[in-house]
Design a protein around this motif. Structure first.
Motif, mmCIF file in Angstrom:
data_model
loop_
_atom_site.group_PDB
_atom_site.id
_atom_site.type_symbol
_atom_site.label_atom_id
_atom_site.label_comp_id
_atom_site.label_asym_id
_atom_site.label_seq_id
_atom_site.Cartn_x
_atom_site.Cartn_y
_atom_site.Cartn_z
ATOM 1 N N THR A 171 31.946 19.973 41.748
ATOM 2 C CA THR A 171 32.594 21.135 41.135
ATOM 3 C C THR A 171 33.123 20.727 39.767
ATOM 4 O OG1 THR A 171 33.245 22.052 43.278
ATOM 5 C CG2 THR A 171 34.514 22.783 41.360
ATOM 6 N N ARG A 195 28.719 23.093 40.460
ATOM 7 C CA ARG A 195 29.268 24.456 40.580
ATOM 8 C C ARG A 195 30.341 24.612 39.506
ATOM 9 N NH1 ARG A 195 33.030 26.374 45.626
ATOM 10 N NH2 ARG A 195 33.865 24.285 45.222
ATOM 11 N N VAL A 197 33.558 26.378 37.841
ATOM 12 C CA VAL A 197 34.729 27.239 38.035
ATOM 13 C C VAL A 197 35.373 27.444 36.668
ATOM 14 C CG1 VAL A 197 37.007 27.433 39.120
ATOM 15 C CG2 VAL A 197 35.125 26.325 40.357
ATOM 16 N N LYS A 210 31.463 34.504 33.762
ATOM 17 C CA LYS A 210 30.542 34.870 34.854
ATOM 18 C C LYS A 210 29.150 35.119 34.289
ATOM 19 C CE LYS A 210 32.753 35.239 38.895
ATOM 20 N NZ LYS A 210 33.048 36.365 39.726
ATOM 21 N N GLU A 215 30.297 30.277 38.657
ATOM 22 C CA GLU A 215 30.229 30.858 40.000
ATOM 23 C C GLU A 215 31.553 31.524 40.356
ATOM 24 O OE1 GLU A 215 29.250 28.852 44.235
ATOM 25 O OE2 GLU A 215 27.851 28.469 42.592
ATOM 26 N N ILE A 216 32.651 30.914 39.904
ATOM 27 C CA ILE A 216 33.989 31.407 40.244
ATOM 28 C C ILE A 216 34.809 31.500 38.958
ATOM 29 C CG2 ILE A 216 36.123 30.838 41.522
ATOM 30 C CD1 ILE A 216 34.058 29.202 43.370
ATOM 31 N N LEU A 218 38.809 32.111 37.627
ATOM 32 C CA LEU A 218 40.203 32.145 38.081
ATOM 33 C C LEU A 218 41.133 32.447 36.916
ATOM 34 C CD1 LEU A 218 40.305 28.838 40.192
ATOM 35 C CD2 LEU A 218 39.931 31.168 41.063
ATOM 36 N N THR A 224 46.863 28.096 39.842
ATOM 37 C CA THR A 224 45.429 27.807 39.673
ATOM 38 C C THR A 224 45.020 26.478 40.312
ATOM 39 O OG1 THR A 224 45.659 28.922 37.552
ATOM 40 C CG2 THR A 224 43.560 27.876 37.983
ATOM 41 N N GLN A 227 44.471 26.855 43.909
ATOM 42 C CA GLN A 227 43.215 27.575 44.195
ATOM 43 C C GLN A 227 42.012 26.634 44.068
ATOM 44 O OE1 GLN A 227 44.234 30.708 41.215
ATOM 45 N NE2 GLN A 227 43.402 32.121 42.724
ATOM 46 N N LEU A 231 39.334 25.597 46.957
ATOM 47 C CA LEU A 231 37.884 25.783 46.802
ATOM 48 C C LEU A 231 37.102 24.504 47.084
ATOM 49 C CD1 LEU A 231 37.820 27.767 43.425
ATOM 50 C CD2 LEU A 231 36.917 28.582 45.612
#
Ligand code: NAD
Ligand code: ZN
Length: 346
Positions: A171, A195, A197, A210, A215-216, A218, A224, A227, A231
């Motif tokens: 990530t 991935r 974020v 996006k 993918e995500i 925030l 944060t 979060q 994830l």
């Protein structure tokens, strides 16, 4: 010719100035587009005069060769290109190793001369540059090309140096989805299977992230880092790229980086990990985590960035302005109202 000049701390003026004269090893560039970087805002707010005479801003320069110095080989009028912003010595140990962004001639903590920061930059109709700084762009559009010179170069450099952390299943967090960040998201997608974020304070910026392949997305705030941990099953992010660099984002990065992960600090907002967050290596840092303060990029990073853009894997979201409207563009950047990168058209 017209040029956007910083005449005093905080004072910007469009001034009529002579077309620069070139020396034997220089090129004269007719500017096609000049990107506006958040660093230009930092310069505008810098409390002391950068130099005695007015300074033309602009370090993201794309254009056409207008004239060639008498001792320059291999360049000709009419070629299209962008300007590599590290005007380094070219002969020190770091330069000959390809690390011109940390040229030793500049000194241990300084950066090599950069157009728009010492020498006059490209927010003008013409700019004088050393011939060595010219990098061809083929048929790439000037508005797309100009942001390659810093937004893409700097993002690509930070990411390339962190590739070992970007394995499949990893990530990566990108904080700050502005000029640099929205390009960084696309580069991560193009060169790795990580991935992505994205983190920003603005809904429109998160929407852009996006569209760029995150993918995500925030919203940035005190929750944060929690979060990000949620994830990643509590492990944290393998790489955190901070394109803001204030206390809050430095703290977020330290709180959300994984063991053996890395924190790449690019934003110049003044947050310093180790002073404002948690001493680098202190008890809040996971074991094995590293931090790197990242400046610009190498000439090879620039060539790779141009290749990504020419292959269609990297598209800058461009907000164009006439050079005469530079003040409006800078005000909008400061107010968080620019999507992607603003570029000036002389
Ligand atoms: P930008 O203004 O285009 O983007 C900054 C983004 O950060 C915006 O989208 C903004 O909404 C977001 N943001 C602001 N506060 C935030 C917060 N608390 N949490 C999350 N997001 C937040 O700026 P840019 O041109 O992309 O530049 C980014 C930074 O990188 C600046 O500080 C700039 O000076 C610096 N920079 C560094 C280098 C280098 O070599 N180290 C090179 C170029 C730019
Ligand atoms: Zn910059």
């Amino acid at each position: 010719m017209r040029a956007l000049q910083l005449t005093d701390p905080g004072v910007l003026e469009i001034r009529e100035v002579p077309v620069p004269e070139i020396g034997p090893s220089d090129l004269l560039i007719r500017v096609g587009a000049a990107g506006i970087c958040h660093s230009d805002l930092h310069l505008l707010h810098f409390p002391v005069k950068m130099r005695e005479e007015p300074l033309t801003l602009g370090h993201e320069i794309a254009g056409t060769i207008e004239a060639v110095g008498s001792e320059v080989d291999g360049r000709h009028a009419g070629e299209r290109g962008i300007i590599y912003l590290c005007w380094s010595c070219g002969v020190c140990r770091e330069c000959v190793s390809g690390n011109e962004n940390v040229c030793m001639a500049a000194g241990r903590t300084a950066m090599p001369p950069c157009p728009g920061l010492g020498p006059d930059g490209g927010m003008a109709e013409y700019v004088r540059v050393p011939a060595r700084s010219f990098v061809p762009i083929g048929d790439l559009d000037f508005q797309q090309a100009a942001p390659m010179a810093d937004a893409a170069l700097t993002s690509y450099h930070a990411i390339r140096g962190a590739m070992e952390h970007l394995r499949p299943g990893s990530t990566a967090v990108v904080i700050g989805i502005g000029g640099l960040g929205h390009v960084a998201v696309q580069i991560l997608r193009a060169v790795s299977a990580t991935r992505v974020v994205a983190v920003d304070v603005g809904a429109a910026q998160l929407d852009l992230a996006k569209r760029c392949g995150a993918e995500i997305a925030l919203e940035s705030g005190p929750a944060t880092s929690r979060q990000i941990l949620d994830l990643t099953e509590g492990r944290g992010a393998d790489a955190v790229f901070d394109f803001v660099g204030i206390d809050a984002t430095a703290r977020m990065s330290v709180e959300s980086v994984a063991p053996n992960g890395t924190y790449r600090m690019v934003g110049l907002g003044g947050g310093v990990p180790g002073v404002t967050a948690e001493p680098a290596g202190g008890p809040g840092w996971p074991w094995g985590a590293s931090v790197r303060k990242s400046y610009g990029g190498t000439r090879s990073d620039l060539i790779d960035s141009i290749a990504l853009a020419r292959s269609g894997r990297l598209t800058v979201e461009v907000d164009p302005f006439d050079l005469a409207d530079a003040r409006t563009a800078l005000d909008r950047l400061e107010a968080g109202q620019i999507r992607g990168r603003a570029v000036l058209l002389p």
